[in-house]
Design a protein around this motif. Structure first.
Motif, PDB file in Angstrom:
ATOM      1  N   GLN A  22       0.811  -1.212   0.000  1.00 49.55           N
ATOM      2  CA  GLN A  22       0.000   0.000   0.000  1.00 49.55           C
ATOM      3  C   GLN A  22       0.846   1.265   0.000  1.00 49.55           C
ATOM      4  N   LYS A  23       2.094   1.162   0.359  1.00 49.75           N
ATOM      5  CA  LYS A  23       3.071   2.267   0.308  1.00 49.75           C
ATOM      6  C   LYS A  23       2.764   3.448   1.220  1.00 49.75           C
ATOM      7  N   ASN A  24       1.705   3.394   1.999  1.00 45.81           N
ATOM      8  CA  ASN A  24       1.421   4.528   2.878  1.00 45.81           C
ATOM      9  C   ASN A  24       1.817   4.235   4.325  1.00 45.81           C
ATOM     10  N   PHE A  25       2.598   3.173   4.522  1.00 46.94           N
ATOM     11  CA  PHE A  25       3.075   2.833   5.849  1.00 46.94           C
ATOM     12  C   PHE A  25       4.565   3.107   5.943  1.00 46.94           C
ATOM     13  N   ASN A  26       4.966   3.717   7.034  1.00 48.10           N
ATOM     14  CA  ASN A  26       6.375   3.996   7.272  1.00 48.10           C
ATOM     15  C   ASN A  26       7.021   2.739   7.847  1.00 48.10           C
ATOM     16  N   ARG A  27       7.815   2.073   7.048  1.00 48.04           N
ATOM     17  CA  ARG A  27       8.441   0.813   7.458  1.00 48.04           C
ATOM     18  C   ARG A  27       9.431   1.000   8.609  1.00 48.04           C
ATOM     19  N   ASP A  28       9.844   2.227   8.869  1.00 52.24           N
ATOM     20  CA  ASP A  28      10.795   2.522   9.947  1.00 52.24           C
ATOM     21  C   ASP A  28      10.153   3.261  11.121  1.00 52.24           C
ATOM     22  N   GLU A  29       8.836   3.298  11.167  1.00 53.87           N
ATOM     23  CA  GLU A  29       8.152   4.013  12.244  1.00 53.87           C
ATOM     24  C   GLU A  29       8.465   3.378  13.595  1.00 53.87           C
ATOM     25  N   LYS A  30       8.752   4.221  14.568  1.00 52.46           N
ATOM     26  CA  LYS A  30       9.001   3.736  15.927  1.00 52.46           C
ATOM     27  C   LYS A  30       7.704   3.788  16.714  1.00 52.46           C
ATOM     28  N   ASP A  31       7.448   2.718  17.475  1.00 55.82           N
ATOM     29  CA  ASP A  31       6.218   2.702  18.273  1.00 55.82           C
ATOM     30  C   ASP A  31       6.374   3.607  19.493  1.00 55.82           C
ATOM     31  N   ASP A  32       5.259   4.113  19.962  1.00 58.23           N
ATOM     32  CA  ASP A  32       5.260   4.991  21.129  1.00 58.23           C
ATOM     33  C   ASP A  32       5.061   4.212  22.425  1.00 58.23           C
ATOM     34  N   ASP A  33       4.495   3.030  22.312  1.00 59.92           N
ATOM     35  CA  ASP A  33       4.103   2.267  23.490  1.00 59.92           C
ATOM     36  C   ASP A  33       5.194   1.353  24.052  1.00 59.92           C
ATOM     37  N   TRP A  34       6.141   0.937  23.226  1.00 55.89           N
ATOM     38  CA  TRP A  34       7.104  -0.080  23.635  1.00 55.89           C
ATOM     39  C   TRP A  34       8.549   0.380  23.461  1.00 55.89           C
ATOM     40  N   GLY A  35       8.832   1.598  23.770  1.00 52.47           N
ATOM     41  CA  GLY A  35      10.218   2.061  23.777  1.00 52.47           C
ATOM     42  C   GLY A  35      10.831   2.374  22.436  1.00 52.47           C
ATOM     43  N   GLY A  36      10.009   2.703  21.453  1.00 52.68           N
ATOM     44  CA  GLY A  36      10.542   3.140  20.165  1.00 52.68           C
ATOM     45  C   GLY A  36      11.033   2.017  19.273  1.00 52.68           C
ATOM     46  N   ARG A  37      10.402   0.867  19.334  1.00 47.70           N
ATOM     47  CA  ARG A  37      10.790  -0.251  18.467  1.00 47.70           C
ATOM     48  C   ARG A  37      10.184  -0.082  17.084  1.00 47.70           C
ATOM     49  N   THR A  38      10.937  -0.507  16.084  1.00 43.95           N
ATOM     50  CA  THR A  38      10.475  -0.464  14.698  1.00 43.95           C
ATOM     51  C   THR A  38       9.793  -1.789  14.344  1.00 43.95           C
ATOM     52  N   PRO A  39       9.055  -1.838  13.228  1.00 50.19           N
ATOM     53  CA  PRO A  39       8.483  -3.120  12.789  1.00 50.19           C
ATOM     54  C   PRO A  39       9.562  -4.196  12.599  1.00 50.19           C
ATOM     55  N   LEU A  40      10.728  -3.800  12.103  1.00 45.69           N
ATOM     56  CA  LEU A  40      11.823  -4.762  11.930  1.00 45.69           C
ATOM     57  C   LEU A  40      12.238  -5.348  13.282  1.00 45.69           C
ATOM     58  N   MET A  41      12.346  -4.520  14.296  1.00 39.88           N
ATOM     59  CA  MET A  41      12.696  -5.020  15.628  1.00 39.88           C
ATOM     60  C   MET A  41      11.651  -6.012  16.125  1.00 39.88           C
ATOM     61  N   TRP A  42      10.376  -5.702  15.911  1.00 43.74           N
ATOM     62  CA  TRP A  42       9.309  -6.596  16.351  1.00 43.74           C
ATOM     63  C   TRP A  42       9.383  -7.928  15.623  1.00 43.74           C
ATOM     64  N   LEU A  64      18.468   1.454  12.854  1.00 40.59           N
ATOM     65  CA  LEU A  64      17.708   2.320  13.750  1.00 40.59           C
ATOM     66  C   LEU A  64      17.737   1.716  15.146  1.00 40.59           C
ATOM     67  N   HIS A  65      17.647   2.571  16.137  1.00 44.34           N
ATOM     68  CA  HIS A  65      17.721   2.095  17.524  1.00 44.34           C
ATOM     69  C   HIS A  65      16.494   2.547  18.297  1.00 44.34           C
ATOM     70  N   ASN A  66      16.174   1.792  19.337  1.00 44.59           N
ATOM     71  CA  ASN A  66      15.036   2.162  20.178  1.00 44.59           C
ATOM     72  C   ASN A  66      15.508   3.121  21.269  1.00 44.59           C
ATOM     73  N   GLU A  67      14.654   3.403  22.234  1.00 39.01           N
ATOM     74  CA  GLU A  67      15.003   4.361  23.288  1.00 39.01           C
ATOM     75  C   GLU A  67      16.176   3.903  24.151  1.00 39.01           C
ATOM     76  N   GLU A  68      16.400   2.601  24.210  1.00 38.78           N
ATOM     77  CA  GLU A  68      17.527   2.047  24.971  1.00 38.78           C
ATOM     78  C   GLU A  68      18.810   2.026  24.144  1.00 38.78           C
ATOM     79  N   GLY A  69      18.691   2.365  22.864  1.00 37.29           N
ATOM     80  CA  GLY A  69      19.846   2.331  21.978  1.00 37.29           C
ATOM     81  C   GLY A  69      20.053   0.989  21.302  1.00 37.29           C
ATOM     82  N   LYS A  70      19.130   0.058  21.501  1.00 34.08           N
ATOM     83  CA  LYS A  70      19.255  -1.269  20.895  1.00 34.08           C
ATOM     84  C   LYS A  70      18.778  -1.246  19.444  1.00 34.08           C
ATOM     85  N   THR A  71      19.476  -2.013  18.619  1.00 31.84           N
ATOM     86  CA  THR A  71      19.099  -2.189  17.225  1.00 31.84           C
ATOM     87  C   THR A  71      18.507  -3.584  17.044  1.00 31.84           C
TER      88      THR A  71
END
Length: 184
Positions: A22-42, A64-71
């Motif tokens: 659909q191309k309208n999703f940011n594949r690198d978006e960080k979540d707000d609820d779980w410490g800034g994890r990306t879909p790739l991290m999940w 990309l890294h989450n709030e803890e700095g983890k990739t």
């Protein structure tokens, strides 16, 4: 957590492909609820190899890294998923990046007893693993997204790694020579 995060975490390949088409999703978006994890991290945390592969094919950034700095590489090394870690490495993840506690993916692998991941990371640092992309290739990705913070983060991590490596090298050299040279 967005729909893309949830689908990546679930490992539902069909829905993931449909959503990314659909191309309208940011594949690198960080979540707000779980410490800034990306879909790739999940996808990595869930151990969903095919989801990780699809996200990387769609240019999801492995550095990309989450709030803890983890990739994503930290999570793969921690969970012992050498197959996923290899895929991340081949697609340009920076295995030298440290989280905010100073841990690299290698440290995570060793801490959790994941020796296959530790061996893979060691081979990578010695240049024995073929990569389709290098960590530096993602600098252009950051430039395309106008993310100065991302560029600064990668440069800082690379600088920290090189200075640490140099200090470690000098310390080993001093010990081998019998410690005759004093620290300056």
């Amino acid at each position: 957590m967005s729909l893309l995060h949830e689908i990546a975490a679930s490992g539902d390949i069909e829905r993931l492909e449909d959503l990314l088409d659909q191309k309208n999703f940011n594949r690198d978006e960080k979540d707000d609820d779980w410490g800034g994890r990306t879909p790739l991290m999940w996808a990595v945390i869930g151990g969903h190899f095919r989801s990780v592969k699809i996200l990387l094919e769609q240019e999801a950034n492995p550095n990309l890294h989450n709030e803890e700095g983890k990739t994503a590489a930290h999570f793969a090394a921690e969970s012992g998923r050498a197959d996923i870690l290899r895929l991340l490495i081949e697609n340009g993840c920076d295995e030298t990046v440290t989280d905010r506690h100073g841990s690299r993916p290698m440290d995570e692998a060793l801490l959790y007893g994941n020796l296959q991941c530790a061996e893979l990371l060691s081979q990578t640092m010695q240049g024995q693993i073929n990569r389709r992309k290098r960590p530096s290739d993602w600098l252009d990705h950051f430039n395309d997204n106008k993310s100065d913070a991302g560029i600064k983060h990668l440069k800082k991590q690379r600088s920290m790694f090189l200075s640490t490596t140099y200090r470690e090298h000098e310390e080993r050299k001093r010990r081998r020579s019998g410690g005759s040279k004093q620290k300056r």
